[in-house]
Write an enzyme that holds these catalytic residues in place. Structure first.
Site, PDB file in Angstrom:
ATOM      1  N   LYS A  54       0.830  -1.212   0.000  1.00  0.00           N
ATOM      2  CA  LYS A  54       0.000   0.000   0.000  1.00  0.00           C
ATOM      3  C   LYS A  54       0.862   1.259   0.000  1.00  0.00           C
ATOM      4  O   LYS A  54       0.566   2.225  -0.713  1.00  0.00           O
ATOM      5  CB  LYS A  54      -0.943  -0.022   1.216  1.00  0.00           C
ATOM      6  CG  LYS A  54      -2.038  -1.076   1.068  1.00  0.00           C
ATOM      7  CD  LYS A  54      -2.798  -1.336   2.366  1.00  0.00           C
ATOM      8  CE  LYS A  54      -3.753  -2.516   2.193  1.00  0.00           C
ATOM      9  NZ  LYS A  54      -4.471  -2.876   3.423  1.00  0.00           N
ATOM     10  N   GLN A  98      -4.602  -1.348   9.754  1.00  0.00           N
ATOM     11  CA  GLN A  98      -4.434  -2.656   9.106  1.00  0.00           C
ATOM     12  C   GLN A  98      -5.007  -3.762  10.000  1.00  0.00           C
ATOM     13  O   GLN A  98      -4.662  -3.867  11.172  1.00  0.00           O
ATOM     14  CB  GLN A  98      -2.942  -2.903   8.818  1.00  0.00           C
ATOM     15  CG  GLN A  98      -2.660  -4.188   8.065  1.00  0.00           C
ATOM     16  CD  GLN A  98      -3.236  -4.188   6.641  1.00  0.00           C
ATOM     17  OE1 GLN A  98      -3.107  -3.211   5.903  1.00  0.00           O
ATOM     18  NE2 GLN A  98      -3.870  -5.290   6.260  1.00  0.00           N
ATOM     19  N   ASP A 121     -10.909   2.821   3.887  1.00  0.00           N
ATOM     20  CA  ASP A 121     -11.161   1.388   3.703  1.00  0.00           C
ATOM     21  C   ASP A 121     -12.649   1.112   3.483  1.00  0.00           C
ATOM     22  O   ASP A 121     -13.025   0.036   3.002  1.00  0.00           O
ATOM     23  CB  ASP A 121     -10.714   0.607   4.956  1.00  0.00           C
ATOM     24  CG  ASP A 121      -9.373  -0.078   4.768  1.00  0.00           C
ATOM     25  OD1 ASP A 121      -8.987  -0.317   3.611  1.00  0.00           O
ATOM     26  OD2 ASP A 121      -8.713  -0.385   5.780  1.00  0.00           O
TER      27      ASP A 121
END
Ligand code: NDP
Length: 298
Positions: A54, A98, A121
């Site tokens: 990422k 995460q 997200d």
């Protein structure tokens, strides 16, 4: 029949180029670059690999990024305090925690502490709720990336029978919501399967579109699908492989060879859905910087 391959790597590169061009345009008249704050709790090697991918993608498209690496002993209170700091920091556009988190932390609780306007997200209940009522929102990156693949390869969705295997909050559920609800891209008749589904094959065999996100290698075999089905294999599983230097290889949730024989289109693992997830994260971060989903006054 041998299915044609859906090349997620290629489509993701096209998307990233679009984001890169948009970022360049965005900063061309003096605006600051979009900024993504990543938070890792603990040292899970899978998480480290995903974060590396990422942050590299951020560098590639011109998005600035920072990563907090926090000990796995951190308390929920301390973690949420750090997140609240980023919520109120005007220089941070997107916040990504995460997953998975260590077991003493509730991912629901932690995600809910992120300002939904920075939830790139698309996991915050506000964004999931807006998804269910077909309103502009940060769409969860993996399902959103799959829709980009449908678009790129002109794979029709409307009126098809879509079967989603897996009902997690981050892939299966939002995928099923988008397939069934979204007026512009979805409107498939959608079946969602999980561990308690009796006779999985009864459902998968009738799918026009089969999306598999169960985290179970070889769960779907050729005899479980019909001729011509479009198969999106989201699963990423490490299985032992003595011939590989690393001692393992990555496989999806489908038995690739037998399913490919029946399908019209199929995503490979790796190189299918994974790169699309990262590309959509870049897109969501830019949308957050531009305040496209939630304009300043909202
Ligand atoms: P979860 O473990 O959170 O969810 C798995 C889902 O699959 C659950 O809903 C579970 O059912 C269901 N399931 C498990 N076994 C079966 C079975 N035998 N039959 C039917 N349903 C089953 O996983 P995620 O959704 O987070 O991830 C799924 C896979 O996708 C993983 O391999 C993950 O690594 C991969 N992944 C890939 C991404 C990418 O970008 N390519 C992004 C995110 C994930 P129940 O609800 O009953 O427990």
């Amino acid at each position: 029949m041998s299915a044609k391959l859906i090349d997620g790597k290629k489509v993701a590169e096209l998307l990233r180029k679009q984001v890169r061009d948009d970022v360049d345009f965005w900063v061309s008249d003096g605006r600051r670059r979009p900024f993504l704050q990543v938070i890792q709790v603990g040292t899970d090697p899978g998480s480290t690999t995903y974060i590396r991918a990422k942050t590299r993608a951020c560098e590639d498209v011109g998005i600035e990024t920072g990563t907090d690496r926090l000990p796995d002993t951190i308390s929920a209170r301390e973690l949420k305090q750090i997140i609240r700091g980023y919520n109120t920091n005007d220089k941070v556009d997107g916040i990504l925690v995460q997953l998975p988190l260590p077991s003493h932390l509730s991912s629901h609780d932690v995600i809910e502490s992120i300002d939904y306007r920075k939830d790139v997200d698309g996991f915050h209940p506000m964004n999931v709720g807006r998804l269910t009522v077909d309103q502009p929102t940060f769409r969860s990156c993996t399902p959103a990336g799959i829709f980009e693949l449908f678009k790129h390869y002109s794979i029709p969705v409307k009126s098809k029978h879509a079967v989603v295997v897996g009902a997690s909050n981050i892939v299966g559920s939002p995928m099923a919501i988008m397939l069934s609800r979204e007026n512009s891209t979805g409107k498939a008749t959608t079946t969602i399967c999980h561990k308690f589904t009796k006779d999985l094959t009864q459902h998968t065999i009738s799918a026009d579109l089969l999306i598999v996100a169960a985290g179970q290698p070889n769960l779907i075999k050729g005899e479980m699908v019909r001729e011509g089905v479009v198969v999106i294999d989201v699963g990423i599983n490490r299985v032992a492989d003595e011939t590989s230097e690393k001692g393992y290889k990555l496989v999806g949730d489908c038995h690739f060879e037998s399913v490919r024989e029946k399908a019209s289109w199929i995503t490979p693992v790796p190189g299918g859905v994974g790169p699309m997830t990262v590309a959509m994260l870049m897109k969501n971060t830019l949308l957050a910087a531009k305040k496209s989903i939630y304009p300043e006054e909202s």
